[in-house]
Design a protein around this motif. Sequence first.
Motif, PDB file in Angstrom:
ATOM      1  N   HIS A  79      -5.958  -3.628   1.223  1.00  0.00           N
ATOM      2  CA  HIS A  79      -5.549  -2.277   0.834  1.00  0.00           C
ATOM      3  C   HIS A  79      -6.606  -1.659  -0.078  1.00  0.00           C
ATOM      4  O   HIS A  79      -7.097  -2.310  -0.999  1.00  0.00           O
ATOM      5  CB  HIS A  79      -4.206  -2.308   0.095  1.00  0.00           C
ATOM      6  CG  HIS A  79      -3.061  -2.738   0.954  1.00  0.00           C
ATOM      7  ND1 HIS A  79      -2.253  -1.849   1.624  1.00  0.00           N
ATOM      8  CD2 HIS A  79      -2.596  -3.973   1.262  1.00  0.00           C
ATOM      9  CE1 HIS A  79      -1.332  -2.509   2.300  1.00  0.00           C
ATOM     10  NE2 HIS A  79      -1.515  -3.813   2.092  1.00  0.00           N
ATOM     11  N   HIS A  81      -7.277   1.998  -2.318  1.00  0.00           N
ATOM     12  CA  HIS A  81      -6.708   3.252  -2.801  1.00  0.00           C
ATOM     13  C   HIS A  81      -7.875   4.199  -3.107  1.00  0.00           C
ATOM     14  O   HIS A  81      -8.454   4.169  -4.192  1.00  0.00           O
ATOM     15  CB  HIS A  81      -5.838   3.006  -4.036  1.00  0.00           C
ATOM     16  CG  HIS A  81      -4.680   2.085  -3.779  1.00  0.00           C
ATOM     17  ND1 HIS A  81      -3.535   2.516  -3.143  1.00  0.00           N
ATOM     18  CD2 HIS A  81      -4.505   0.758  -4.028  1.00  0.00           C
ATOM     19  CE1 HIS A  81      -2.687   1.503  -3.034  1.00  0.00           C
ATOM     20  NE2 HIS A  81      -3.266   0.425  -3.561  1.00  0.00           N
ATOM     21  N   ASN A  84      -8.406   6.317  -6.219  1.00  0.00           N
ATOM     22  CA  ASN A  84      -8.897   5.697  -7.454  1.00  0.00           C
ATOM     23  C   ASN A  84     -10.418   5.706  -7.543  1.00  0.00           C
ATOM     24  O   ASN A  84     -10.978   5.327  -8.569  1.00  0.00           O
ATOM     25  CB  ASN A  84      -8.397   4.248  -7.552  1.00  0.00           C
ATOM     26  CG  ASN A  84      -6.884   4.172  -7.729  1.00  0.00           C
ATOM     27  OD1 ASN A  84      -6.267   5.108  -8.222  1.00  0.00           O
ATOM     28  ND2 ASN A  84      -6.294   3.056  -7.315  1.00  0.00           N
TER      29      ASN A  84
END
Length: 375
Positions: A79, A81, A84
Amino acid sequence: MALPRSIRRTNPITLVLAAVLSFGFLVFLFAPSSNPGAVLNAKRKIANAAAHPLSPPTAPFVKPDASLNGLSKPPPVVHYHLNNVTTTADPVGNQETVLILTPLARFYQGYWNNLLALSYPHSLIALGFIIPKTKEGNAATVALQAAIATTQQGPEGKRFASVTILRQDFDPPISSQDESERHKKDNQKARRAAMSRARNSLLFTTLGPSTSWVLWLDADIIETPPTLIQDLAFHDKPVLVPNCFQRFTNEENKPDTRPYDYNSWQDSQVAADMARDMGPEEIIFEGYADIATYRTLMAMTADRSESRNQQAIIPLDGVGGTALLVKAEVHRDGAMFPPFPFYHLIETEGFAKMARRLGWGCFGLPNYFVYHYNE
């Protein structure tokens, strides 16, 4: 309660030795095998796993599962993100990863020395190169690999986070990389279309989920300020290009400088009218006397005085690629280098048009210089 006579007579040292031997037996019984073949197999699995931050592991190391009859577990789901990932005016303080990409047909030691002199933390810099499969390209590959080996085995502070080398899967349209051949107008459409394909191949292969900035740096840029990355990122612009000049010896036998890259410009009505009357496959090339666009060329607006304002910034409609800092999210949005006529533009100038169509601004620093190799 009194101890049995046999235990009272036993030497305490004997009890300690018995306990140690028992522990050693249990370790031997339950410890994993030290079979050299098993160790070698484990090392091979680890070696096959990607060890750089550009992409997820391509061959992740997973132990066999007894419940699956010795088969490996499925590869893990990774994963990321992306919200970020930051791109800020303080990239060092925010530990932002920079991907430096270079299409490389010839290897210049000055380019590599300048790269090593960059003050941006090398642990946050990933390098990517794409090299044509030509005689010159083969020589460049050998020289580049030698330079990489010296650097990556040297002091830890000089090592880069990762290095990727690609070889082009298509032939270059012109055989010679001499400056006179590269800049012939008749060669521009085919040459810059091939350059676009090379840039896109390099970008799409190396751009990873942790990349904050992409710095396009040509292989013949041999001199920049050591703080190049910090200086450009400080302006916090989606697309930003410094002014590319060239050092030379003038007619008076004195050191001098002259503009080199004419692809950074502000558009004109004349150029717009010219494009309107062109056929769909025609392209406007800047910097040629017989194509009078009357655009404002950033190269011609430079202040060369010692007291110049190096932070002066202007909006641009076209950008050059000799040294070009791009926020990674601009590329992730789809801005690439068109190898085809895009609004009658191609390669880096077409990229600027595409970025602007996607809502990203393009800017230039007319008084901030980088220097091109003088052949």
